[in-house]
Design a protein around this motif. Structure first.
Motif, PDB file in Angstrom:
ATOM      1  N   SER A 172       0.824  -1.209   0.000  1.00  0.00           N
ATOM      2  CA  SER A 172       0.000   0.000   0.000  1.00  0.00           C
ATOM      3  C   SER A 172       0.853   1.251   0.000  1.00  0.00           C
ATOM      4  N   HIS A 230      -3.489   3.550  -0.735  1.00  0.00           N
ATOM      5  CA  HIS A 230      -4.508   2.517  -0.855  1.00  0.00           C
ATOM      6  C   HIS A 230      -3.805   1.205  -1.214  1.00  0.00           C
ATOM      7  N   GLN A 271      -9.147   9.414   6.854  1.00  0.00           N
ATOM      8  CA  GLN A 271      -9.607   8.094   6.420  1.00  0.00           C
ATOM      9  C   GLN A 271     -10.953   7.753   7.043  1.00  0.00           C
ATOM     10  N   TYR A 289     -11.488   4.634   1.712  1.00  0.00           N
ATOM     11  CA  TYR A 289     -10.388   3.887   2.324  1.00  0.00           C
ATOM     12  C   TYR A 289     -10.917   2.629   3.007  1.00  0.00           C
ATOM     13  N   ARG A 311      -2.800   1.327   5.889  1.00  0.00           N
ATOM     14  CA  ARG A 311      -2.501   1.031   4.474  1.00  0.00           C
ATOM     15  C   ARG A 311      -1.645   2.135   3.855  1.00  0.00           C
ATOM     16  N   TRP A 320      -5.870  11.467  -2.927  1.00  0.00           N
ATOM     17  CA  TRP A 320      -7.311  11.453  -2.777  1.00  0.00           C
ATOM     18  C   TRP A 320      -7.988  12.305  -3.860  1.00  0.00           C
TER      19      TRP A 320
END
Length: 361
Positions: free
Chosen positions: A148, A151, A205, A223, A277, A359
């Motif tokens: 990760s 993600h 998250q 997430y 992660r 993101w």
């Protein structure tokens, strides 16, 4: 959010008061720090300074997390218990190392093999529990079997490969934190920045959690994390405990953190990275630890390689880890610490920027 604020408040109060008490107790009982002979000569005055102050960080952070969680009507999650295993487990290894140093007044402590054996046992226990047990209602376990960045990506890895990766992350991070500890306030200050960043990451998250009922959550950006809000509460407790400890650890240090604190901090950071992660992103957020570790590795490789080729070993730095190199070069210890805090802050800001940019895209 109330639990995060309460955890931080209790953590800093407990650490401030607890460290003051620990200074007196350790001084009365002769728990003084032995100093490496090849280190900067300015550090020789620190011989006998009370050590193992990291115990206060462990106790304050754990107590603050548990109190904040219970007082806000919640129960500790599986992820928090697993993070506690790493935090306290690595702390026990560090405590044994510190106790041997103090008892023998020899800076060598535990042998590298025994220290690695202890770290390996803690890492593998955590790895098996986090990857194989404690799935929530959506089937999400505390740790995944994927690599990760921000993600999970790539293919699902065999369990043995995942356990090897977890072992590497835990041992590398705990030893990296240990190497960074060597100047008054350096590790405590940089750790406060790093764990503060992970508090923000875990809050974000939680707000963008997959399978959330929030209408603003986009499925392609969400997430898959087991207990992000609880991890944020724990991260806030460690951040606050480091800040409270720094009050007494800033130059001239009234107490030294010791391996009990540095190994525990590194273990907790590894746990946060694995369970959020963000293993690869952690190398950026904790870039100062990476820099310190690389300086030691490069020093060893340079010395052994030049000795084999020319018969005379040559070093890149005057002494490793690299913060000691600058002290040998004539920088004042306070100057080194502040400038390394700036480097830590730049790494943290870069890591958070990468996290948010990922993101957005």
């Amino acid at each position: 959010m109330r639990a995060i604020l309460l955890s931080g408040a209790l953590g800093v109060i407990g650490s401030l008061l607890g460290t003051r008490l620990a200074i007196g107790w350790f001084a009365r009982h002769g728990f003084g720090q032995p100093i490496r002979q090849d280190g900067p000569t300015t550090h020789h005055v620190k011989r006998g300074t009370p050590t193992m102050g990291g115990l206060v960080i462990l106790v304050s952070a754990v107590a603050a997390y548990l109190a904040a969680t219970i007082l806000t009507g919640n129960r500790p999650s599986a992820s928090a218990w697993l993070l506690m295993i790493l935090f306290l487990g690595c702390g026990v290894v560090g405590f044994l190392d510190d106790f041997i140093k103090v008892y023998t007044q020899d800076n060598r402590g535990l042998s590298s093999r025994k220290k690695m054996a202890g770290q390996t046992l803690v890492a593998l226990l955590f790895g098996v529990l986090a990857t194989q047990y404690f799935a929530n209602d959506h089937g999400v376990r505390p740790a995944s079997q994927y690599l990760s960045g921000t993600h999970d990506w790539g293919i699902k890895l065999p369990l043995v490969v995942v356990l090897l990766l977890i072992w590497f992350i835990v041992t590398a991070t705990s030893n990296g934190a240990n190497l960074t500890d060597g100047a008054d306030g350096l590790l405590a200050g940089s750790s406060a920045l790093i764990f503060g960043a992970y508090t923000i990451v875990n809050i974000w998250q939680n707000n963008q959690l997959c399978d959330s009922s929030r209408p603003t959550v986009v499925e392609s950006q969400c997430y898959q994390v087991r207990d992000p809000l609880d991890l944020a509460v724990f991260a806030a407790a460690i951040t606050a405990a480091c800040v409270g400890f720094l009050w007494w650890n800033a130059k001239p240090a009234r107490i030294i953190m010791g391996d009990v604190g540095s190994l525990a901090i590194g273990g907790a950071l590894a746990g946060l990275a694995i369970m959020s992660r963000t293993e690869l992103l952690m190398a950026v957020i904790a870039g100062l630890f990476v820099l310190e570790t690389l300086s030691v590795l490069l020093q060893m490789i340079s010395f052994k390689l030049t000795k084999r080729l020319t018969g005379t070993g040559r070093r890149i730095f005057r002494i490793a880890p690299v913060h000691h190199h600058f002290e040998h070069a004539g920088w004042d210890e306070v100057t080194v610490v502040i400038r390394f805090w700036i480097i830590a802050g730049i790494c943290v800001a870069t890591g958070l920027g990468i996290f948010y940019a990922s993101w957005l895209t």
